[in-house]
Design a protein around this motif. Structure first.
Motif, short mmCIF file in Angstrom:
data_model
loop_
_atom_site.label_atom_id
_atom_site.label_comp_id
_atom_site.label_asym_id
_atom_site.label_seq_id
_atom_site.Cartn_x
_atom_site.Cartn_y
_atom_site.Cartn_z
N ILE A 16 0.65 -1.27 0.05
CA ILE A 16 0.00 0.04 -0.04
C ILE A 16 0.80 1.30 0.02
O ILE A 16 0.39 2.42 -0.05
CB ILE A 16 -0.84 0.13 1.33
N GLY A 78 8.49 -4.26 1.85
CA GLY A 78 8.51 -5.67 2.19
C GLY A 78 7.04 -6.22 1.64
O GLY A 78 6.16 -5.57 1.23
N GLU A 92 13.49 -5.02 3.65
CA GLU A 92 13.72 -4.30 4.86
C GLU A 92 15.01 -3.79 5.08
O GLU A 92 15.29 -2.96 5.94
CB GLU A 92 13.17 -5.19 6.00
N LEU A 95 15.52 -0.08 4.67
CA LEU A 95 15.06 0.78 5.78
C LEU A 95 16.14 0.75 6.68
O LEU A 95 16.53 1.92 7.43
CB LEU A 95 13.79 0.20 6.34
N GLU A 287 7.71 8.05 8.34
CA GLU A 287 6.86 6.83 7.87
C GLU A 287 5.75 6.56 8.82
O GLU A 287 5.79 6.53 9.97
CB GLU A 287 7.87 5.71 7.70
N VAL A 289 3.40 4.17 11.03
CA VAL A 289 3.96 3.00 11.69
C VAL A 289 3.59 1.61 11.11
O VAL A 289 4.36 0.63 11.27
CB VAL A 289 3.19 2.98 13.12
N GLY A 291 2.97 -1.48 8.35
CA GLY A 291 3.81 -2.19 7.13
C GLY A 291 2.95 -2.03 5.66
O GLY A 291 2.06 -0.99 5.43
N ALA A 293 0.78 -3.96 4.35
CA ALA A 293 -0.33 -4.53 4.07
C ALA A 293 -0.62 -5.14 3.01
O ALA A 293 -1.71 -4.73 2.19
CB ALA A 293 -1.42 -3.33 4.46
N ASP A 295 -2.39 -7.58 2.42
CA ASP A 295 -3.70 -8.07 2.06
C ASP A 295 -4.58 -7.07 1.35
O ASP A 295 -5.84 -7.39 0.86
CB ASP A 295 -3.93 -8.82 3.24
#
Ligand code: NAD
Length: 367
Positions: A16, A78, A92, A95, A287, A289, A291, A293, A295
């Motif tokens: 996302i 990720g 990751e 980051l 950023e 908090v 990730g 997402a 799904d």
């Protein structure tokens, strides 16, 4: 360079990330057009998107651009597509590299409970309504980095795991200064957490924070609290706190606990700040908090508010634009007042909107 000519680097990343960062881009464009701000902004690949295009999670070119920017705003890195890569090649890693190389030692995580969303919290409304805490966590020291560390064989076929918790005076005072400076812009209150009852490093933490307060921040109200008590107080009476200061380990736990008081991951921004460079510029990364997402990626249903509030933190802490940051925070409040909700925070009687609609609605309230 004029105050308003600032460079923002957008790193949408994966899942996302591109959808929520797109809304931030729209808002930056709005500020440029309507508030005579002259942000220059660029967008680059990071994480899995960079692995797909360049075989590495962050290229040197993007890394140097981030060093040269006034603020970096990241979506997320990720996703399942890259889960089977070996650890050193995962999205990751980009980051971690940014956090390490930009020397981002201060992590700021606000826990704000919007009155409009008080029912999303698992705590009683009267406990969390109007909650506004800032957690300041030390990010580059303590037990996650201390030496010696490792797992070693010992007698009788047993093994021992070792990590070392260590902080120096300058590491403690550097992060405490960030907390005190923030408190000056808020309610002038800092609660510093450690375990001085059982840890020498905790005794040092308490003494050095106290010394700095007496030297440079006489007007700030400073309380010391054992970290386990702070964890309980966050559930019992969270509104007693203004700024909470903690080391890497305790800050990790307390910031996640405080975040959950507020209900939804889609609303939580963060900032990581480094030292000033020789030109006085503070290195910074903003950023959400949450990730990537996976799904819900690509469905235009992700909540962009956490990333939009990350932009607001960038305006406040890196770009010295408090007025614009307030305007943006207020616009988010007004949209929530109007009953607009993305899917993750929808409740009876409210209107469900897409990611893009939420961004547009927030822009309409800036006007
Ligand atoms: P996640 O935060 O991506 O998702 C957890 C849950 O919250 C999911 O159900 C998701 O749909 C929902 N959610 C998250 N953000 C949302 C938003 N803005 N709007 C609506 N719903 C939202 O955590 P995860 O599933 O554990 O991790 C997914 C991937 O993200 C993994 O690859 C992980 O490594 C990565 N990750 C990246 C970061 C980062 O880039 N800083 C942080 C955490 C996780």
């Amino acid at each position: 360079m004029s105050k308003n000519k600032r460079k923002i680097l957008l790193l949408p990343g994966d899942g996302i990330g591109p959808e929520v960062v797109r809304e931030v881009k729209k808002i930056i464009e709005w500020f440029n057009k309507n508030k005579s701000l002259d942000f220059s902004f660029e967008e680059e690949l990071i994480g899995g998107a960079s692995i797909d295009a360049n075989q590495i999670p962050i290229t040197d070119e993007v890394f140097y651009k981030s060093l040269d920017s006034d603020a970096v705003i990241l979506g997320a890195c990720g996703g399942p597509k890259w889960d089977n890569l070996e650890f050193s090649k995962k999205p990751e890693r980009a980051l971690l590299k940014l956090r390490k190389e930009l020397k981002l030692f201060a992590n700021l995580r606000p826990a704000i409970c919007f009155k409009q969303l008080v029912d999303s919290s698992t705590l009683k409304p009267e406990i969390v309504s109007g909650l506004d805490i800032m957690i300041v966590r030390e990010l580059t020291g303590g037990i996650y980095f201390g030496e010696p560390r490792g797992i070693e064989p010992i007698e009788n076929n047993e093994r021992r795991g070792v990590n070392t918790h260590s902080y120096t005076t300058s590491e403690i005072q550097r992060i405490a200064r960030v907390a005190f400076d923030l408190a000056k812009k808020r309610k002038n209150k800092v609660t510093s957490c450690e375990k001085s009852n059982v840890m020498e490093a905790g005794v040092l933490w308490r003494e050095e924070v106290q010394k700095l307060k007496e030297k440079d921040f006489k007007k700030i109200e400073l309380n010391h609290m054992l970290a386990d008590n702070c964890a309980m107080q966050l559930l019992r009476n969270p509104k007693q706190f203004d700024v909470i200061l903690a080391d890497n380990l305790f800050g990790d736990m307390l910031s996640d606990e405080a975040a959950m008081l507020t209900g939804s991951l889609g609303l939580l921004p963060s900032a990581s700040l480094g030292a000033k460079d020789k030109n006085g510029k503070i290195r910074s990364l903003y950023e959400p908090v949450h990730g990537s997402a996976p799904d819900i990626a690509g469905k235009n249903i992700a909540n962009p508010i956490a990333t939009i509030l990350s932009l607001s933190m960038a305006l406040r802490y890196s770009l010295d634009l408090d007025k614009e940051a307030n305007l943006l925070d207020e616009a988010v409040q007004k949209v929530l007042d109007d009953g607009l909700r993305t899917k993750d925070i929808i409740s009876a009687g409210k209107k469900e909107v897409t990611t893009a609609d939420m961004g547009d609605a927030i822009i309409s309230k800036l006007k």
